[in-house]
Structure formats: structure tokens, C-alpha cells
Design a protein around this motif. Sequence first.
Motif, mmCIF file in Angstrom:
data_model
loop_
_atom_site.group_PDB
_atom_site.id
_atom_site.type_symbol
_atom_site.label_atom_id
_atom_site.label_comp_id
_atom_site.label_asym_id
_atom_site.label_seq_id
_atom_site.Cartn_x
_atom_site.Cartn_y
_atom_site.Cartn_z
ATOM 1 N N PHE A 31 0.839 -1.200 0.000
ATOM 2 C CA PHE A 31 0.000 0.000 0.000
ATOM 3 C C PHE A 31 0.874 1.251 0.000
ATOM 4 C CE2 PHE A 31 -2.268 3.459 2.031
ATOM 5 C CZ PHE A 31 -3.432 3.502 1.288
ATOM 6 N N ARG A 32 1.894 1.244 0.866
ATOM 7 C CA ARG A 32 2.807 2.391 0.968
ATOM 8 C C ARG A 32 3.485 2.657 -0.378
ATOM 9 N NH1 ARG A 32 5.864 0.371 4.594
ATOM 10 N NH2 ARG A 32 7.575 -0.277 3.276
ATOM 11 N N ALA A 33 4.003 1.607 -1.008
ATOM 12 C CA ALA A 33 4.688 1.761 -2.291
ATOM 13 C C ALA A 33 3.732 2.284 -3.365
ATOM 14 C CB ALA A 33 5.303 0.439 -2.720
ATOM 15 N N ALA A 34 2.510 1.766 -3.386
ATOM 16 C CA ALA A 34 1.523 2.211 -4.371
ATOM 17 C C ALA A 34 1.155 3.678 -4.160
ATOM 18 C CB ALA A 34 0.273 1.335 -4.299
ATOM 19 N N LEU A 35 1.021 4.079 -2.906
ATOM 20 C CA LEU A 35 0.658 5.461 -2.616
ATOM 21 C C LEU A 35 1.799 6.410 -2.973
ATOM 22 C CD1 LEU A 35 -1.641 7.167 -1.646
ATOM 23 C CD2 LEU A 35 -0.894 6.808 0.703
ATOM 24 N N LEU A 62 -9.077 9.630 6.228
ATOM 25 C CA LEU A 62 -9.526 8.882 5.065
ATOM 26 C C LEU A 62 -9.565 7.405 5.403
ATOM 27 C CD1 LEU A 62 -7.471 10.646 2.239
ATOM 28 C CD2 LEU A 62 -9.900 10.959 2.793
ATOM 29 N N ARG A 63 -10.622 6.750 4.970
ATOM 30 C CA ARG A 63 -10.752 5.310 5.205
ATOM 31 C C ARG A 63 -10.382 4.556 3.928
ATOM 32 N NH1 ARG A 63 -13.016 4.752 10.228
ATOM 33 N NH2 ARG A 63 -14.249 6.525 10.929
ATOM 34 N N LYS A 64 -9.497 3.559 4.106
ATOM 35 C CA LYS A 64 -9.070 2.724 2.975
ATOM 36 C C LYS A 64 -10.224 1.818 2.568
ATOM 37 C CE LYS A 64 -4.364 2.278 4.844
ATOM 38 N NZ LYS A 64 -3.425 1.292 5.404
ATOM 39 N N PRO A 65 -10.405 1.556 1.309
ATOM 40 C CA PRO A 65 -9.686 2.175 0.197
ATOM 41 C C PRO A 65 -10.282 3.547 -0.093
ATOM 42 C CG PRO A 65 -11.272 0.608 -0.669
ATOM 43 C CD PRO A 65 -11.365 0.544 0.849
ATOM 44 N N PHE A 66 -9.442 4.481 -0.464
ATOM 45 C CA PHE A 66 -9.917 5.824 -0.799
ATOM 46 C C PHE A 66 -9.421 6.179 -2.197
ATOM 47 C CE2 PHE A 66 -6.093 6.142 1.836
ATOM 48 C CZ PHE A 66 -5.226 6.809 0.992
ATOM 49 N N GLU A 67 -10.056 7.163 -2.777
ATOM 50 C CA GLU A 67 -9.669 7.640 -4.104
ATOM 51 C C GLU A 67 -8.470 8.580 -3.959
ATOM 52 O OE1 GLU A 67 -10.985 6.746 -7.068
ATOM 53 O OE2 GLU A 67 -12.310 5.357 -5.994
ATOM 54 N N ILE A 68 -7.526 8.499 -4.878
ATOM 55 C CA ILE A 68 -6.342 9.366 -4.823
ATOM 56 C C ILE A 68 -6.752 10.835 -4.861
ATOM 57 C CG2 ILE A 68 -5.860 9.358 -7.302
ATOM 58 C CD1 ILE A 68 -3.212 9.247 -4.469
ATOM 59 N N ASN A 69 -7.836 11.155 -5.567
ATOM 60 C CA ASN A 69 -8.287 12.547 -5.624
ATOM 61 C C ASN A 69 -8.751 13.055 -4.265
ATOM 62 O OD1 ASN A 69 -7.662 12.883 -8.327
ATOM 63 N ND2 ASN A 69 -9.705 12.261 -9.014
ATOM 64 N N ILE A 93 -5.514 13.919 -2.539
ATOM 65 C CA ILE A 93 -4.958 15.146 -3.112
ATOM 66 C C ILE A 93 -5.724 16.361 -2.583
ATOM 67 C CG2 ILE A 93 -4.585 16.450 -5.265
ATOM 68 C CD1 ILE A 93 -2.704 13.961 -4.714
ATOM 69 N N GLY A 94 -7.037 16.250 -2.489
ATOM 70 C CA GLY A 94 -7.834 17.347 -1.925
ATOM 71 C C GLY A 94 -7.431 17.657 -0.494
ATOM 72 N N CYS A 95 -7.176 16.618 0.302
ATOM 73 C CA CYS A 95 -6.731 16.817 1.682
ATOM 74 C C CYS A 95 -5.347 17.470 1.728
ATOM 75 C CB CYS A 95 -6.694 15.486 2.434
ATOM 76 S SG CYS A 95 -8.299 14.799 2.836
ATOM 77 N N ILE A 96 -4.433 16.975 0.893
ATOM 78 C CA ILE A 96 -3.084 17.542 0.873
ATOM 79 C C ILE A 96 -3.114 18.999 0.457
ATOM 80 C CG2 ILE A 96 -0.846 17.477 -0.332
ATOM 81 C CD1 ILE A 96 -1.213 14.381 -0.484
ATOM 82 N N GLU A 97 -3.776 19.285 -0.633
ATOM 83 C CA GLU A 97 -3.819 20.670 -1.133
ATOM 84 C C GLU A 97 -4.515 21.593 -0.119
ATOM 85 O OE1 GLU A 97 -2.303 22.055 -3.802
ATOM 86 O OE2 GLU A 97 -1.391 20.117 -4.246
#
Length: 122
Positions: free
Chosen positions: A16-20, A103-110, A113-117
Motif C-alpha cells: 500500500f505504501r509503495a503504491a501510494l 480517510l478510510r481505505k480504500p480511498f480515491e487518490i483525488n 490530493i484534496g486533503c493535501i492541497e
Amino acid sequence: MPRDLDIAVIDDDESFRAALVESLSSLGYKADGYASAEDYLGSIGSKSFDCVVTDIHMPGMSGLELMQQLVTQGTTTPVILITARSDTNLAAKAAAARAVCLLRKPFEINDLIGCIEGAVKD
């Protein structure tokens, strides 16, 4: 459009870490992965991050305990908590710890990204 941001990804699940990390990197972020909160803490003297994405439930120090440690050290880096569990109290614990998002797994990358931004906006 992503900014030039350094993101730490902390998760004991290697795949999971590598994929993220790969997903974030492919979107233009600089992402480094850590297998544990302790690994991350050992690295922050040599590198600073704009945002931390950490699993809550890990062997050793949990994501919530990591947040407490960062506050104790005076770090103001925003933290996004992720989890595969559905405990009802997690949202309240994340809010009390001042996590930017939960965020609860599985989550959408978008969603991430919204959380990070949102966490790093000026």
C-alpha cells in the motif's frame, strides 16, 4: 496543478505504501515512504516535509501517537490520517488530534490530493 510539495507516507503495509508513493510521485509530488512512525521520526532531522500521510494502526507507535510526538516537538506539519478500520470513535480522535483529514481505505487518490492541497494552502 500540484505544487512542489514533499509528502511523507507512513504505513506498515509495504504494498500500500509503495503504491501510494508511486501514485503521488506520478502526480508531480515528491513522496517518501516509511514503514513506521519511528522510521519517519528518525529521518525528520535531515529532511522536512510539507505534509504527512500516516496510517493510524501500525505496530509500535500509532499514527495518533505520532501526531502527539510531533506536537511535543513543536512541529506544525499538517497530518492526514488513514485507516482500514471503521471504529466509530476514530473520527472524534482524529479531530481531537487536529488531523487535517481522516480517510478510510480504500480511498480515491483525488480525495487524498484534496486533503493535501487543503492542508498546505496559503
